[in-house]
Motif scaffolding. Structure first.
Motif, mmCIF file in Angstrom:
data_model
loop_
_atom_site.group_PDB
_atom_site.id
_atom_site.type_symbol
_atom_site.label_atom_id
_atom_site.label_comp_id
_atom_site.label_asym_id
_atom_site.label_seq_id
_atom_site.Cartn_x
_atom_site.Cartn_y
_atom_site.Cartn_z
ATOM 1 N N ILE A 104 0.857 -1.239 -0.003
ATOM 2 C CA ILE A 104 0.016 0.136 -0.088
ATOM 3 C C ILE A 104 0.940 1.285 0.000
ATOM 4 C CG2 ILE A 104 -1.688 1.321 1.077
ATOM 5 C CD1 ILE A 104 -2.806 -1.430 2.472
ATOM 6 N N LEU A 105 1.750 1.346 0.894
ATOM 7 C CA LEU A 105 2.583 2.453 0.821
ATOM 8 C C LEU A 105 3.526 2.488 -0.537
ATOM 9 C CD1 LEU A 105 3.905 2.124 4.722
ATOM 10 C CD2 LEU A 105 2.427 3.567 3.748
ATOM 11 N N THR A 106 3.746 1.713 -0.953
ATOM 12 C CA THR A 106 4.601 1.567 -2.173
ATOM 13 C C THR A 106 3.577 2.061 -3.246
ATOM 14 O OG1 THR A 106 5.878 -0.436 -1.806
ATOM 15 C CG2 THR A 106 5.705 0.336 -4.109
ATOM 16 N N PRO A 308 -1.861 -2.181 -16.842
ATOM 17 C CA PRO A 308 -1.318 -3.662 -17.073
ATOM 18 C C PRO A 308 -0.735 -3.911 -15.432
ATOM 19 C CG PRO A 308 -0.509 -2.058 -18.545
ATOM 20 C CD PRO A 308 -1.607 -1.362 -17.888
ATOM 21 N N VAL A 309 -0.937 -5.187 -15.106
ATOM 22 C CA VAL A 309 -0.512 -5.552 -13.601
ATOM 23 C C VAL A 309 0.842 -6.262 -13.608
ATOM 24 C CG1 VAL A 309 -1.927 -7.823 -13.988
ATOM 25 C CG2 VAL A 309 -1.492 -6.691 -11.761
ATOM 26 N N ASN A 310 1.532 -6.143 -12.765
ATOM 27 C CA ASN A 310 2.766 -6.792 -12.689
ATOM 28 C C ASN A 310 2.442 -8.120 -12.052
ATOM 29 O OD1 ASN A 310 5.157 -7.752 -10.759
ATOM 30 N ND2 ASN A 310 6.165 -6.661 -12.185
ATOM 31 N N PRO A 311 2.761 -9.410 -12.753
ATOM 32 C CA PRO A 311 2.330 -10.498 -12.417
ATOM 33 C C PRO A 311 2.768 -11.002 -11.163
ATOM 34 C CG PRO A 311 4.001 -10.858 -14.293
ATOM 35 C CD PRO A 311 3.394 -9.392 -13.889
ATOM 36 N N VAL A 312 4.242 -10.609 -10.589
ATOM 37 C CA VAL A 312 4.794 -11.137 -9.403
ATOM 38 C C VAL A 312 3.806 -10.347 -8.133
ATOM 39 C CG1 VAL A 312 6.871 -11.447 -8.208
ATOM 40 C CG2 VAL A 312 6.950 -11.831 -10.605
ATOM 41 N N PHE A 313 3.956 -8.930 -7.987
ATOM 42 C CA PHE A 313 3.725 -8.289 -7.110
ATOM 43 C C PHE A 313 2.257 -8.047 -6.838
ATOM 44 C CE2 PHE A 313 8.142 -7.173 -7.478
ATOM 45 C CZ PHE A 313 8.415 -7.273 -6.183
ATOM 46 N N GLU A 317 1.831 -2.229 -13.008
ATOM 47 C CA GLU A 317 3.183 -2.416 -13.539
ATOM 48 C C GLU A 317 4.124 -1.041 -13.449
ATOM 49 O OE1 GLU A 317 4.345 -5.474 -15.431
ATOM 50 O OE2 GLU A 317 6.087 -4.293 -14.627
ATOM 51 N N GLU A 318 3.337 0.124 -13.650
ATOM 52 C CA GLU A 318 3.858 1.477 -13.774
ATOM 53 C C GLU A 318 4.395 1.639 -12.321
ATOM 54 O OE1 GLU A 318 0.557 3.665 -14.919
ATOM 55 O OE2 GLU A 318 -0.126 4.016 -12.698
ATOM 56 N N VAL A 319 3.823 1.095 -11.270
ATOM 57 C CA VAL A 319 4.475 1.372 -9.929
ATOM 58 C C VAL A 319 5.716 0.728 -9.691
ATOM 59 C CG1 VAL A 319 3.918 0.944 -7.424
ATOM 60 C CG2 VAL A 319 2.092 1.863 -8.866
ATOM 61 N N ILE A 320 5.833 -0.660 -10.170
ATOM 62 C CA ILE A 320 6.869 -1.545 -9.949
ATOM 63 C C ILE A 320 7.976 -0.757 -10.771
ATOM 64 C CG2 ILE A 320 7.931 -3.864 -10.432
ATOM 65 C CD1 ILE A 320 5.686 -3.493 -8.078
ATOM 66 N N GLY A 322 8.213 2.108 -11.798
ATOM 67 C CA GLY A 322 8.631 3.453 -11.072
ATOM 68 C C GLY A 322 9.458 3.413 -10.130
ATOM 69 N N ASN A 323 9.496 2.269 -9.528
ATOM 70 C CA ASN A 323 10.356 2.068 -8.057
ATOM 71 C C ASN A 323 11.851 1.547 -8.727
ATOM 72 O OD1 ASN A 323 9.379 2.443 -5.216
ATOM 73 N ND2 ASN A 323 7.630 2.119 -6.389
ATOM 74 N N GLY A 324 11.899 1.404 -9.962
ATOM 75 C CA GLY A 324 13.008 0.666 -10.528
ATOM 76 C C GLY A 324 13.255 -0.823 -10.355
ATOM 77 N N ILE A 325 12.334 -1.535 -10.031
ATOM 78 C CA ILE A 325 12.587 -2.855 -9.781
ATOM 79 C C ILE A 325 12.296 -3.706 -11.142
ATOM 80 C CG2 ILE A 325 11.404 -4.878 -8.686
ATOM 81 C CD1 ILE A 325 10.247 -2.944 -6.463
ATOM 82 N N GLN A 326 13.510 -4.422 -11.388
ATOM 83 C CA GLN A 326 13.498 -5.260 -12.600
ATOM 84 C C GLN A 326 13.379 -6.816 -12.205
ATOM 85 O OE1 GLN A 326 14.108 -3.865 -15.585
ATOM 86 N NE2 GLN A 326 14.469 -1.755 -14.869
ATOM 87 N N LEU A 327 12.536 -7.501 -12.703
ATOM 88 C CA LEU A 327 12.119 -8.659 -12.813
ATOM 89 C C LEU A 327 12.695 -9.532 -13.791
ATOM 90 C CD1 LEU A 327 8.615 -8.536 -10.891
ATOM 91 C CD2 LEU A 327 10.852 -8.956 -9.834
ATOM 92 N N GLU A 328 12.896 -10.581 -13.792
ATOM 93 C CA GLU A 328 13.492 -11.714 -14.380
ATOM 94 C C GLU A 328 12.211 -12.753 -14.978
ATOM 95 O OE1 GLU A 328 16.332 -15.643 -14.808
ATOM 96 O OE2 GLU A 328 14.906 -15.252 -13.291
ATOM 97 N N LEU A 329 11.597 -12.450 -16.073
ATOM 98 C CA LEU A 329 10.579 -13.449 -16.502
ATOM 99 C C LEU A 329 10.890 -14.369 -17.408
ATOM 100 C CD1 LEU A 329 7.236 -11.142 -16.608
ATOM 101 C CD2 LEU A 329 8.418 -12.289 -14.519
ATOM 102 N N LEU A 330 10.556 -15.639 -17.524
ATOM 103 C CA LEU A 330 10.878 -16.642 -18.498
ATOM 104 C C LEU A 330 10.240 -16.257 -19.989
ATOM 105 C CD1 LEU A 330 10.961 -19.689 -16.788
ATOM 106 C CD2 LEU A 330 12.950 -18.346 -17.119
#
Ligand SMILES: [Zn+2]
Length: 330
Positions: A104-106, A308-313, A317-320, A322-330
């Protein structure tokens, strides 16, 4: 003859299009009637309830209708001296609610309104020698908590605080011969646990340990003739599983293996055209939990009225990003 498949029938009267504005109104009014029976009996999961409601409002583009100051103040009151956060004011801290609070805070870009160092200490202290995590001081171990710990620290950019190598080792001991994961070593595969384990491995960049073909096959078999997905064999379909299964498939690069049109039809049929909101199955009572996962599922299926939703969090997606979080997806 084989065993009859457990499934539901979608009624002809079921909705076939997205009633977005009704869902926004449903969430915006939920919790404003604070003497509601439903509101009172759900106090033990209030923090997660707020995460479901606020996240789905953000994905539908109407987060500004919610009371940000009130939410932040509530979270501050739920943080304990040990750093952990409880479900509600005066409730014991738990990793599940600590993650919800951090999410929530993110969303609000406001993690600096709580004591982040203490949250990090709380999470770190729940890690055990075998790499697993307790959910709280009572010592229950579950792969869900491995996900919560890693997701929480990733959002706070403090993954360095825990022993990642051991955390990964523990999750891998919960991997089964069918490619799936259970809650503890030897436990049967379940799509909720699979989502947590796959998500955890994605955050720490260790997805190569997964047999994506084998796991993808198990996940696709969750789709029933109605189009809905179940959590494990012999169970009824449920909108929340559509999220856990679909997000896992997205993370391992196999989302194209399911019938998207049929799943979309099933999810849309779970909307209530009078109250707004989504239920677990067509015709059941709606709630914020299934509303979030219905909307998030439709987002993964490509619905363009939803962010668009981030499938992990399970956050925009724009929030993830925007926080500079990079994820490895297959
Ligand atoms: Zn459900």
């Amino acid at each position: 003859m084989g065993t009859p498949v457990k499934d539901v029938t979608i009624p002809d009267s079921a909705l076939r299009s997205l009633i977005l504005q009704k869902h926004c109104d449903y969430i915006a009014s939920y919790g404003t009637k604070k003497d509601d029976y439903e509101y009172c009996i759900t106090e033990y999961l209030r923090m997660s309830g707020m995460y479901w409601g606020l996240t789905v409002m953000d994905m539908m583009g109407q987060l500004d209708r919610m009371n940000k100051d009130e939410v932040i103040q509530f979270i501050q009151q739920c943080q304990h001296e040990c750093g952990g956060i409880g479900a509600s004011v005066g409730h014991d801290p738990h990793l599940l609610y600590t993650l919800s609070a951090v999410q929530i805070l993110t969303l609000y870009d406001a993690t600096d309104t709580i004591n982040v160092d203490k949250v990090v200490d709380y999470v770190k202290n729940l890690q055990q020698d075998d790499g697993s995590f307790y959910g709280d001081k009572w010592g229950e171990v579950d792969t869900r908590f491995s996900f919560c710990a890693v997701a929480c620290l990733a959002l706070l950019k403090r993954l360095d605080a825990i022993d990642i190598e051991h955390a990964v080792e523990f999750v891998l001991t919960c991997m089964n011969f069918d490619g799936g994961f259970g809650c503890r070593p030897g436990s049967e595969s379940h799509s909720g646990q699979i989502y947590c384990c796959v998500g955890m491995l994605a955050i720490v960049g260790q997805l190569h340990h997964i047999n994506a073909d084998l796991l993808g096959w198990w996940l696709c078999e969750r789709q029933l003739p109605s189009g809905g997905l179940n959590g494990r064999p012999e169970k009824l379909p449920d909108v929340c599983y559509s999220w856990w299964v679909l997000a896992s498939l997205k993370i391992i690069g196999k989302i194209h293996w399911i019938d998207k049109a049929k799943l979309t039809k099933f999810i849309l049929a779970c909307q209530d055209d009078e109250t707004g909101g989504f239920a677990d199955r067509p015709g059941d009572m709606v709630d914020p939990f299934h509303t979030l996962f219905g909307i998030a599922g439709l987002s993964l299926l490509g619905e363009d009225k939803i962010k668009p939703v981030n499938p992990v969090f399970c956050m925009p997606e724009e929030v993830i990003r925007g926080n500079g979080i990079q994820l490895e997806l297959l």
